[in-house]
Motif scaffolding. Structure first.
Motif, PDB file in Angstrom:
ATOM      1  N   PRO A 152       0.814  -1.211   0.000  1.00 54.30           N
ATOM      2  CA  PRO A 152       0.000   0.000   0.000  1.00 54.30           C
ATOM      3  C   PRO A 152       0.852   1.267   0.000  1.00 54.30           C
ATOM      4  N   MET A 153       2.099   1.173   0.523  1.00 56.52           N
ATOM      5  CA  MET A 153       2.924   2.369   0.518  1.00 56.52           C
ATOM      6  C   MET A 153       3.362   2.711  -0.898  1.00 56.52           C
ATOM      7  N   MET A 155       1.645   1.836  -3.627  1.00 51.49           N
ATOM      8  CA  MET A 155       0.437   2.312  -4.319  1.00 51.49           C
ATOM      9  C   MET A 155       0.125   3.745  -3.918  1.00 51.49           C
ATOM     10  N   LEU A 196     -10.073   9.779  -4.279  1.00 45.88           N
ATOM     11  CA  LEU A 196     -10.788   8.759  -3.495  1.00 45.88           C
ATOM     12  C   LEU A 196      -9.821   7.802  -2.807  1.00 45.88           C
ATOM     13  N   ALA A 199      -7.754   9.484  -0.009  1.00 47.41           N
ATOM     14  CA  ALA A 199      -8.390   9.653   1.296  1.00 47.41           C
ATOM     15  C   ALA A 199      -8.462   8.331   2.057  1.00 47.41           C
ATOM     16  N   GLY A 200      -8.434   7.203   1.333  1.00 40.01           N
ATOM     17  CA  GLY A 200      -8.668   5.932   2.011  1.00 40.01           C
ATOM     18  C   GLY A 200      -7.474   5.005   2.136  1.00 40.01           C
ATOM     19  N   TYR A 201      -6.472   5.175   1.239  1.00 40.91           N
ATOM     20  CA  TYR A 201      -5.396   4.180   1.236  1.00 40.91           C
ATOM     21  C   TYR A 201      -4.575   4.226   2.516  1.00 40.91           C
ATOM     22  N   VAL A 204      -5.471   1.532   4.660  1.00 41.57           N
ATOM     23  CA  VAL A 204      -4.940   0.248   4.203  1.00 41.57           C
ATOM     24  C   VAL A 204      -3.466   0.162   4.554  1.00 41.57           C
ATOM     25  N   LEU A 205      -2.787   1.292   4.438  1.00 43.78           N
ATOM     26  CA  LEU A 205      -1.359   1.352   4.759  1.00 43.78           C
ATOM     27  C   LEU A 205      -1.103   0.871   6.180  1.00 43.78           C
ATOM     28  N   PRO A 222     -10.679   1.879   6.877  1.00 45.01           N
ATOM     29  CA  PRO A 222     -10.785   2.672   5.649  1.00 45.01           C
ATOM     30  C   PRO A 222     -12.079   3.473   5.585  1.00 45.01           C
TER      31      PRO A 222
END
Lengths: 402, 264
Positions: A152-153, A155, A196, A199-201, A204-205, A222
């Protein structure tokens, strides 16, 4: 050389102590470590408080290695939770900006522009905060060396870099006539699409780590981060002077965000509380205080916002309260994660309850071949010591009978 | 060359001499950790870290070893030489955003120091708490399984130095067979507590098995090992699904706010 006596030379020849200087060159794998402090301070340990490894409250049923943490604590500094807030605001503002541009008509054009400005400023600030955590600007570029969907980092770096690029392009081109203006609007759209995940990843990170609390709340965090981003972008935009028409849109946007934030926060806490030790940091210590502060501020921000009356000071109070709540919760989450990583039982308990690999693979057996069925005893409320417990006399802290 | 290599650490043979720690430090020329006493046991190293790639754990147990009695009453030591597990599914590798962590031709996990960014994401990702960032160096470090030695067909320093063959290095298939024989022998001798930790995906599905696996005599927690670790990436999909859900919600809120608020 000339200072050497004959004796020196003879001795050197005889005893073989004249070592080849090339043998002294450090070439080992670890020799590349740059050591500034040869005597690093080590964190103090509670001497003898947890000896032997099965003493204290974590008895034979819930052992640990002298109460030492299994995991390494997350290393992120203060800029990372700040980035979680700023990135969230930037993402949500970009989304609102494009919604205004597409459906709002000309009279809401100024607000749309303000949204885009906030989005772009947020992207730039976010990059700055991340670079401060990494130490050098080139390290941010290094993040774009590979594209790795499992990280996730990675991405997130791509999302942030892309969002910054398209939002900048939109900012420059949007007001140009003709094809260039069209390209600017397309770039703005892409900025919203990237806003989008921006604001959400971050949720996940953090949940894509071994830190027990963060991993535990992977499903709800999330949603919480994204509703909190909506609420904080709405609150921040409402702090700028705006017209009554703009207020009608902003009010709907931020109140929807605040209500969603209220409910998803409870969901996060419920998910964390599934495992006793994992949920603890949200109720105790610095992280618990930050969590409590944030909950109070966010709730107060919502209540003040929906109270009747349209005075400016009331609006400012509500927005400031919501902003404080949103910032505090991000620091609270980071602190709580660090606290749960320090607690070995938070790691063990969840996995023994079947929330480790069992959750994704459905295996019912732990590493020691025993079934993953027993819930571990709650620490501090352990069952009274069995008279036959052979380890009782080794305990430094005698278990208190109930 | 190029076959799957690994460690089999048989903790029943470990005597806690720390030769592996010293050999690792020497061969890899790792910097000093400073001289500190933990005050809890003979374990002064306490944990694996950026400059400690082998660590001997000393487990003081108020329980006797199976089939043995001692003068000290019901008491026994368990010793385990801990190391990076070189997981089949390595969390650090999957988390690394720069590609600094790679899998070598020996199926081991290697950190390239010249690429590492110091973002620290691998540190939080490792379910065993192995990899660590050195604060004054700014990069993450861990056991390389002596990549420089095994490339030259040599045994890693720790296994070479181990006086009791507690640390065994070799082809993974061979090690698996050896480990199974050892467990069977121990069970026949009455040590039925013996089991293999992380031998393969069957025994540890969360990591797909470990290239450095262990023979243990007690619960994993006693040795500071997680009982059912999982590579966090395995759970990431549900988080991304939540992001998708949140995205739909956010778009709905934005569009709804504009559409409902524009009139009047």
């Amino acid at each position: 050389m000339s200072d050497d006596t004959l004796l020196d030379r003879l001795q050197r020849k005889a005893d073989g102590r004249n070592i080849d200087p090339r043998a002294g060159i450090l070439e080992g794998e670890g020799a590349q470590q740059r050591v500034k402090d040869p005597e690093p301070t080590r964190q103090g340990m509670d001497v003898l408080s947890t000896v032997p490894s099965r003493s204290g409250p974590d008895s034979a049923e819930a052992p640990s290695y002298y109460g030492m943490p299994v995991l390494k604590e997350p290393l992120w500094i203060w800029t990372v939770p700040a980035y979680f807030y700023v990135g969230g605001v930037a993402g949500a503002a970009s989304v609102l900006g494009v919604a205004l541009e597409s459906f709002g008509g000309r009279r809401l054009g100024r607000l749309a522009e303000r949204c885009h400005t906030v989005g772009l400023a947020g992207d730039i600030m976010s990059a700055g905060l991340l670079i401060h955590d990494l130490g050098r600007p080139s390290r941010f570029l290094n993040m774009l060396r590979v594209f790795r969907p499992t990280s996730p980092m990675s991405m997130g770096s791509w999302v942030l870099a892309g969002s910054g690029a398209v939002n900048s392009a939109a900012w420059v081109l949007r007001r140009r006539p003709g094809v260039l203006g069209g390209m600017g609007r397309v770039a703005g759209w892409m900025g919203a699409v990237l806003g989008l995940p921006l604001a959400g990843y971050t949720a996940v990170l953090v949940s894509n780590t071994a830190v027990p609390l963060w991993q535990q709340v992977g499903r709800t965090l999330p949603l919480f981060f994204m509703s909190s981003a909506t609420a904080s972008a709405g609150s921040l935009l409402s702090l700028f002077p705006h017209t009554d028409k703009e207020e009608r849109v902003l009010r709907r946007f931020r109140i929807a965000g605040k209500v969603a934030e209220l409910f998803t926060r409870e969901a996060v806490e419920l998910e964390a509380r599934q495992v006793v030790e994992v949920g603890k940091p949200l109720r105790s210590g610095v992280s618990g205080a930050l969590w409590m502060l944030s909950r109070t501020c966010s709730l107060a921000g919502l209540v003040v916002d929906v109270l009747p009356g349209r005075s400016r000071w009331k609006q400012v109070t509500a927005d400031v309260l919501s902003t404080v709540g949103a910032v505090a919760v991000r620091y609270g989450i980071i602190q709580a994660g660090k606290a749960s990583a320090r607690n070995p039982q938070a790691t063990f308990q969840g996995q023994r309850q079947g929330l480790g690999a069992a959750q994704v693979d459905g295996n019912t057996v732990a590493s020691d071949g025993k079934p993953l069925s027993f819930p571990l005893p709650v620490l501090g409320q352990a069952s009274p010591p069995r008279p036959d417990a052979p380890y009782a006399r080794f305990m430094v802290t005698q278990p208190q009978p109930l | 060359m190029g076959s799957r290599k690994g460690f089999f650490t048989d903790t029943t043979l470990c005597i806690g001499c720390k030769a592996c720690e010293v050999a690792c430090k020497q061969w890899n020329q790792l910097p000093d950790d400073g001289f500190h006493f933990t005050g809890m046991s003979y374990d002064q190293t306490a944990h694996l870290g950026a400059s400690t790639w082998r660590h001997v754990a000393f487990v003081e147990r108020p329980v006797p070893l199976q089939g043995q009695t001692s003068g000290a009453g019901d008491f026994s030591w368990l010793m385990m030489s801990d190391v990076c597990k070189h997981c089949q599914r390595a969390a650090c590798l999957e988390a690394c955003p720069t590609g600094a962590i790679v899998r070598t031709e020996f199926d081991t996990v290697y950190v390239q120091p010249d690429v590492c960014n110091g973002c620290g994401y691998c540190v939080s990702a490792c379910p065993f708490g192995v990899i660590d960032r050195r604060e004054d160096d700014g990069r993450a470090w861990k056991c390389t399984l002596c990549y420089d030695r095994i490339s030259d067909d040599q045994t890693p320093a720790c296994a070479k130095a181990c006086p009791t063959a507690s640390i065994q290095y070799g082809d993974l298939d061979e090690l698996h067979a050896r480990a199974e024989t050892r467990v069977r022998d121990l069970h026949q001798q009455g040590v039925t507590d013996a089991y293999l930790y992380g031998k393969d995906a069957e025994g540890q599905p969360g990591t797909g098995g470990l290239n450095a696996f262990f023979l243990l005599l007690d619960k994993p927690e006693v040795y500071n090992l997680p009982p059912d670790p999982v590579v966090p990436t395995k759970k990431a999909l549900r988080s991304w699904a939540s992001v998708a859900m949140g995205a739909v919600g956010m778009v709905a809120v934005a569009v709804g706010a504009v559409v409902l608020g524009r009139e009047g």
